[in-house]
Each structure stands twice: as C-alpha cells, then as structure tokens.
Design a protein around this motif. Sequence first.
Motif, PDB file in Angstrom:
ATOM      1  N   TYR A  10       0.858  -1.184   0.000  1.00  0.00           N
ATOM      2  CA  TYR A  10       0.000   0.000   0.000  1.00  0.00           C
ATOM      3  C   TYR A  10       0.895   1.235   0.000  1.00  0.00           C
ATOM      4  N   TYR A  11       0.580   2.185  -0.865  1.00  0.00           N
ATOM      5  CA  TYR A  11       1.521   3.260  -1.144  1.00  0.00           C
ATOM      6  C   TYR A  11       1.901   4.070   0.095  1.00  0.00           C
ATOM      7  N   ARG A  12       0.973   4.286   0.998  1.00  0.00           N
ATOM      8  CA  ARG A  12       1.302   5.063   2.194  1.00  0.00           C
ATOM      9  C   ARG A  12       2.226   4.285   3.128  1.00  0.00           C
ATOM     10  N   LEU A  13       1.966   3.000   3.278  1.00  0.00           N
ATOM     11  CA  LEU A  13       2.786   2.183   4.168  1.00  0.00           C
ATOM     12  C   LEU A  13       4.152   1.906   3.540  1.00  0.00           C
ATOM     13  N   VAL A  14       4.200   1.788   2.225  1.00  0.00           N
ATOM     14  CA  VAL A  14       5.492   1.647   1.555  1.00  0.00           C
ATOM     15  C   VAL A  14       6.308   2.922   1.728  1.00  0.00           C
TER      16      VAL A  14
END
Length: 254
Positions: free
Chosen positions: A135-139
Amino acid sequence: MNDTNFKFSNSVIGLPMFFVLFLWIVYWLQIRFDFDFYRYGIYPRDFIGIRGILFSPFIHENLDHLYNNSIPLVILLAAMQFFYPKQTLGVISYGILFSGLITWVVGRENFHIGASGLIYVLVSFIFFKGIQTKYYRLVALSLTVILLYGGMIWYVFPDVDQSISWEGHLAGLITGFVLTLFYKAPEYAKPIVYDWQRPDFDPGSDPFMKHFDENGNFVTFSHEEEQDQIDYFSSSHPVNYIVVKKRDQEETDE
C-alpha cells in the motif's frame, strides 16, 4: 480498507510520550537513590538473568544512552500508533519478550540493558510490513524509516562495536520481521479517482467507452447514431412554457 482507517488520536502522541517519560523516571530513580538497576538486565543463560527480559528495556547506562534511545522511540511509536493502531501493543509486548529471550539465549555473558532492542523491533516491523502490504502510504513509511534509521543495520554485526549489545539488536531485527508474518494487516484498497476504477463500472453504458469496440479500436458514429446513444432526461410532470416575442420583451424592459 482505505485511508479513512488512518486517524489521528491522542494516543498517537500519548503512547510514545508516556513510554519515554517512564524510561526517564526509571533513570532518575537510578541516579537519585543510587540504585543498581544493571543487575536487572539480561544475563544470558543464567536463570536469574532471565528476569532481564522484562526489565532490561527500561534500564540505561547513562544519559547519552537514554537520550539516543528516546528520540527514535518517540518517532517510531507514534508511527506505529497512527498506521498500525491495532497491532501496536502486541508488537511492543511480544517484541520485548521474544527479542529479550533470543538475547538471553545467544548473548555474551554480560548484562544487556537498554531499549535499543525494542527500537530494532519497531524499525523491522514497520519496514517489512509496509513492503508486504504494497500500500503506497505504508510503503512510503517503510522507505522513510529506512532513510532515517537504515544505518542501524551495521550494529547487528559483532565487529562494529563491541561495547554495544549487537545480540540485542539482531534479536530485535529478527523479532520484528517474524511479527510481520504473525500480524496480518488488512487489505488496503487503492483510492478511487475515476469511474472506471469502481467495481460496478459498466463500460457498455459509458458514453465514452461506446466509441471503442471489443478490440479497443475507435468507432465513429453518424450524427443520427450518436444522437441515439445520448440518454435524455424525461419527466412525468407537465412543463408549461411561456413564449414571449422579442419586441414585446423589449417594450416591457423599457
């Protein structure tokens, strides 16, 4: 699951501040009353030393040791509580327990103290879990953690600095990764920006998509066919129109 699950709460600030404040209180008691807390650290493969699994993260050698651990703990615990609120307490508890146990098994025969093992647990968990979710935010959070604390990886090797507990660091790194496999993060959905991203989207009813055939080729319509493709609004209520001649309208305006 989407971005609405990331909500700021008082615990995002309260948890790290309370945890770090407790460390400073313990250190103040140690120097104020000259308590010998070092003997409550982890002493590997000794039955009495096993109590250090629970106590060692709260004991520090000096002010520099405590200060260097306090800032990362505030940042990492706040990030955990914001992005992984349901997993935070479990990661802290099991992280302290299992990283301490590994240190007790493989560590050198000396007292191992400090919260650096927990710091490695948090760094490891945040990095690997973010990559796993994709997930882009967690990455992005994972990359930020590596940018800030990526240099810590060198301190899991024994030849870098013999004065630190590299065994505790290595144990924390391993424990954090194992906890990412134990705690399953929910499936995060990509944000819906366009109508065609919706699961109930029907290309056959979309005016733009009607201009393409099944092979993706652009199809042109005649004027009459294009008019047939347009859905007009119809109403069952009667509509009354008043027609006013332009000359009569001008006289009325004068």
